[in-house]
Scaffold this motif. Structure first.
Motif, PDB file in Angstrom:
ATOM      1  N   GLU A   1      51.485  50.380  68.402  1.00 30.98           N
ATOM      2  CA  GLU A   1      51.574  50.357  69.864  1.00 30.98           C
ATOM      3  C   GLU A   1      52.739  49.531  70.390  1.00 30.98           C
ATOM      4  OE1 GLU A   1      49.766  52.151  71.895  1.00 30.98           O
ATOM      5  OE2 GLU A   1      48.509  52.953  70.297  1.00 30.98           O
ATOM      6  N   GLY A   2      53.344  48.725  69.561  1.00 31.23           N
ATOM      7  CA  GLY A   2      54.366  47.792  70.022  1.00 31.23           C
ATOM      8  C   GLY A   2      55.736  48.425  70.188  1.00 31.23           C
ATOM      9  N   ALA A   3      56.676  47.586  70.500  1.00 25.40           N
ATOM     10  CA  ALA A   3      58.046  48.024  70.715  1.00 25.40           C
ATOM     11  C   ALA A   3      58.878  47.931  69.440  1.00 25.40           C
ATOM     12  CB  ALA A   3      58.677  47.178  71.815  1.00 25.40           C
ATOM     13  N   VAL A   4      58.229  47.695  68.315  1.00 31.50           N
ATOM     14  CA  VAL A   4      58.939  47.583  67.045  1.00 31.50           C
ATOM     15  C   VAL A   4      59.315  48.972  66.553  1.00 31.50           C
ATOM     16  CG1 VAL A   4      58.707  46.870  64.629  1.00 31.50           C
ATOM     17  CG2 VAL A   4      57.755  45.463  66.441  1.00 31.50           C
TER      18      VAL A   4
ATOM     19  N   ARG B   1      51.490  56.102  57.497  1.00 33.27           N
ATOM     20  CA  ARG B   1      50.367  56.370  58.395  1.00 33.27           C
ATOM     21  C   ARG B   1      49.336  55.265  58.208  1.00 33.27           C
ATOM     22  NH1 ARG B   1      48.556  60.817  61.354  1.00 33.27           N
ATOM     23  NH2 ARG B   1      50.420  61.965  60.805  1.00 33.27           N
ATOM     24  N   VAL B   2      48.923  54.621  59.317  1.00 35.37           N
ATOM     25  CA  VAL B   2      47.948  53.527  59.249  1.00 35.37           C
ATOM     26  C   VAL B   2      46.602  53.968  59.817  1.00 35.37           C
ATOM     27  CG1 VAL B   2      49.679  51.701  59.336  1.00 35.37           C
ATOM     28  CG2 VAL B   2      48.703  52.552  61.449  1.00 35.37           C
TER      29      VAL B   2
ATOM     30  N   GLY C   1      44.137  58.610  61.117  1.00 34.13           N
ATOM     31  CA  GLY C   1      45.095  57.524  61.221  1.00 34.13           C
ATOM     32  C   GLY C   1      46.202  57.889  62.195  1.00 34.13           C
ATOM     33  N   ARG C   2      47.140  56.958  62.347  1.00 31.46           N
ATOM     34  CA  ARG C   2      48.251  57.195  63.258  1.00 31.46           C
ATOM     35  C   ARG C   2      49.565  56.967  62.537  1.00 31.46           C
ATOM     36  NH1 ARG C   2      46.259  54.523  68.785  1.00 31.46           N
ATOM     37  NH2 ARG C   2      47.465  52.816  67.981  1.00 31.46           N
ATOM     38  N   ARG C   3      50.509  57.799  62.835  1.00 28.99           N
ATOM     39  CA  ARG C   3      51.805  57.706  62.178  1.00 28.99           C
ATOM     40  C   ARG C   3      52.572  56.516  62.735  1.00 28.99           C
ATOM     41  NH1 ARG C   3      55.839  62.561  62.520  1.00 28.99           N
ATOM     42  NH2 ARG C   3      54.048  63.562  61.599  1.00 28.99           N
ATOM     43  N   LEU C   4      52.943  55.625  61.852  1.00 27.99           N
ATOM     44  CA  LEU C   4      53.766  54.493  62.226  1.00 27.99           C
ATOM     45  C   LEU C   4      55.227  54.907  62.157  1.00 27.99           C
ATOM     46  CD1 LEU C   4      54.282  51.507  62.834  1.00 27.99           C
ATOM     47  CD2 LEU C   4      54.092  51.056  60.394  1.00 27.99           C
ATOM     48  N   TRP C   5      55.538  55.692  61.143  1.00 22.61           N
ATOM     49  CA  TRP C   5      56.929  56.096  60.948  1.00 22.61           C
ATOM     50  C   TRP C   5      56.965  57.417  60.191  1.00 22.61           C
ATOM     51  CZ3 TRP C   5      59.922  56.765  56.513  1.00 22.61           C
ATOM     52  CH2 TRP C   5      61.289  56.930  56.742  1.00 22.61           C
TER      53      TRP C   5
END
Length: 104
Positions: free
Chosen positions: A16-19, A47-48, A89-93
């Motif tokens: 969710e962050g700006a990273v 994916r987390v 899960g959600r894709r981080l990258w």
């Protein structure tokens, strides 16, 4: 550089962050072999919060994992908590496909 086993759960804070994650890879040291034997595998996706059934005993425990998929399609799942219900899960990258040649 992050140790997969120790930081799998902490990667969730970046969803969710700006990273911004750029060009991720897994460095395999193969039990601390000589440096010239280490390999670097580019990642296709991180994916987390994915859930998977554990594979070691009865396969009935549902675990929350961070799933790393290499560009070659190999997956590594690093568990960090017990889960109560299935989740994708959600894709981080995710790696972007290389741009193809320009068409005229």
């Amino acid at each position: 550089m992050l140790d997969l086993r120790e930081t799998a759960a902490t990667l969730e804070q970046f969803v969710e962050g700006a990273v911004v994650v750029r060009d991720a890879a897994i460095l395999s040291t193969r039990m601390a072999r000589e440096v010239d034997k280490w390999t670097l595998e580019p990642l296709g996706e991180i994916r987390v919060g994915v859930t998977e059934y554990e594979h070691r005993s009865t396969g009935k425990l549902l675990l929350t994992v961070t799933r790393f998929t290499t560009a070659a399609g190999r997956t590594l799942s690093v568990p960090y908590a017990l889960a109560t219900k299935p989740a994708r899960g959600r894709r981080l990258w995710g790696a972007r496909a290389p741009a193809g040649p320009a068409r005229a």
